[in-house]
Design an enzyme around this catalytic site. Sequence first.
Site, PDB file in Angstrom:
ATOM      1  N   LYS A   1       6.249  74.723 132.485  1.00 34.04           N
ATOM      2  CA  LYS A   1       7.096  75.806 131.983  1.00 34.04           C
ATOM      3  C   LYS A   1       7.838  76.525 133.104  1.00 34.04           C
ATOM      4  O   LYS A   1       9.007  76.840 133.001  1.00 34.04           O
ATOM      5  CB  LYS A   1       6.106  76.776 131.348  1.00 34.04           C
ATOM      6  CG  LYS A   1       6.587  77.619 130.294  1.00 34.04           C
ATOM      7  CD  LYS A   1       5.442  78.489 129.809  1.00 34.04           C
ATOM      8  CE  LYS A   1       4.962  78.006 128.467  1.00 34.04           C
ATOM      9  NZ  LYS A   1       4.025  78.890 127.825  1.00 34.04           N
TER      10      LYS A   1
ATOM     11  N   GLU B   1     -14.769  90.746 135.587  1.00 29.86           N
ATOM     12  CA  GLU B   1     -13.971  90.683 136.828  1.00 29.86           C
ATOM     13  C   GLU B   1     -12.798  91.676 136.764  1.00 29.86           C
ATOM     14  O   GLU B   1     -12.462  92.316 137.765  1.00 29.86           O
ATOM     15  CB  GLU B   1     -13.446  89.256 137.055  1.00 29.86           C
ATOM     16  CG  GLU B   1     -14.565  88.303 137.465  1.00 29.86           C
ATOM     17  CD  GLU B   1     -14.067  87.044 138.165  1.00 29.86           C
ATOM     18  OE1 GLU B   1     -13.020  86.515 137.782  1.00 29.86           O
ATOM     19  OE2 GLU B   1     -14.749  86.601 139.104  1.00 29.86           O
TER      20      GLU B   1
ATOM     21  N   ALA C   1     -11.922  76.490 135.972  1.00 26.48           N
ATOM     22  CA  ALA C   1     -11.050  75.812 136.933  1.00 26.48           C
ATOM     23  C   ALA C   1     -11.841  74.713 137.634  1.00 26.48           C
ATOM     24  O   ALA C   1     -11.314  73.641 137.946  1.00 26.48           O
ATOM     25  CB  ALA C   1     -10.534  76.825 137.946  1.00 26.48           C
TER      26      ALA C   1
END
Length: 405
Positions: free
Chosen positions: A38, A170, A318
């Site tokens: 994108k 976080e 991840a």
Amino acid sequence: MRKPKIVVLGAGYGGLMTVTRLQKSLGVNEADIVLVNKNDYHYETTWLHEASAGTLSPDRVRYPVSDVIDKNKVDFVQDSVVEIKTDENTVILENGQADYDYLVVALGGESETFGIKGLKEHAFTISNVNTSRQLREHIEYQFATYHNEEEKKDERLTIVVGGAGFTGIEFLGELTNRVPELCKEFDVDYHKVRIICVEAAPMVLPGFDPELVTYAVSVLEKKGVEFKIGTAIKEATPEGIIVGKGEDEVEEIKAGTVVWAAGVRGNSVIEKSGIEAMRGRVKVDPNLRVPGHENIFVIGDSSLVINEEINRPYPPTAQIAMQQGVTVAKNLSALIRHQEGLESFVFDNKGTVCSLGEDDAIGVVFGKKVKGAKASFMKKMVDNRALFMVGGVGLTLKKGKFKFF
Ligand code: FAD
Ligand code: NAD
């Protein structure tokens, strides 16, 4: 002879790992490699809580895709994927199409609102650079407006975070460091600010090590976070949220900012393309392919891999996306070279580290518990390692985190 064409969708952790490994292993004459994304940049999704709270500039969390791809081997197409036509081996893009022999879908995840009323309209999410920038600027706007308005609305300074998973915690770690700075910048009395975390499960960071969770909660409470545990967000409204404990206990919390950090799902392109999925996540075969579509691989947040030990899906991270990228690159090289036997994906879980602001963290690394400054150091090393794996020393030096103490 026509070269086989590999199209990789998404330049996140999984997509970039696949492409950078493919450009190392395949020669120019072996395959055409196309990467579609994108934006013309990659962003570190794992740093978005910092950009959202305003403790790190949005530009720090991104870098140009051109920094890590070999232009002699990879064609980069900046476009948005609309749909995959699996029966025609083509991908429909907003401004064209991309035909493929092999496809790697690495489009990441999307926020999951579970159909809760008002969330899409009234809550912010931590999903990409632009949602993060919008959230950071909204909080600043609330502080600036509070200072200037004659009839002060204290609820402007209330920030609700829905979900005490890793994203919520976080973000709270960064936010509690940022709020004292915001109060100074915007001349706002610190005692007027409320930060509330609403978690549906009976504990913060459900399933994580209880001792480390207790540490995290005490750190965040000391920095002013009010936890509402066993309490679910039922609705978001223009004024704030409605929460409930069980069926009967319902409470309205007025808040100028509501952040929804309570879950992710696979990319909606998957379902739009008629690929069988559970909440947008494809249960891939051991080689990471879509069952029934041997030339399509799905990795990262849009894939679902079962942890056989507990018979439950691995959480989308991840770490797993990058490891899947390595396996897919190996399998594609083998397919292109007509080699026998594809590699089965085996997740090598190195652990989890959850930051609590810039200088504090908790984690379990290689089975050992860590907390405080040591864990925070490890978190930065994990972030740097991800950069190194994709872009080597150059990228690590350019974007890495080196302020350790
Ligand atoms: P992504 O890295 O999200 O990349 C997807 C890419 O696809 C993006 O570049 C996006 O722009 C592009 N894209 C999306 N839709 C389209 C489209 N239609 N057309 C074209 N391009 C498109 N995991 C960890 O392991 N450790 C951590 O410490 C950690 N911290 C996190 C902190 C936060 C705040 C968040 C939100 C997540 C964190 N995670 C962490 C989870 C981790 O970020 C994700 O699991 C990971 O990003 C998934 O990688 P991916 O390659 O599937 O997708
Ligand atoms: P999550 O699904 O892990 O956590 C969402 C939390 O929201 C859960 O605790 C859930 O009980 C709660 N919740 C759900 N509905 C609710 C409601 N109506 N009201 C209140 N609470 C509600 O989502 P996440 O934290 O965004 O994490 C997504 C993925 O990214 C996970 O796989 C996670 O491991 C990964 N991640 C990892 C790190 C890290 O390793 N440091 C950081 C962030 C995210």
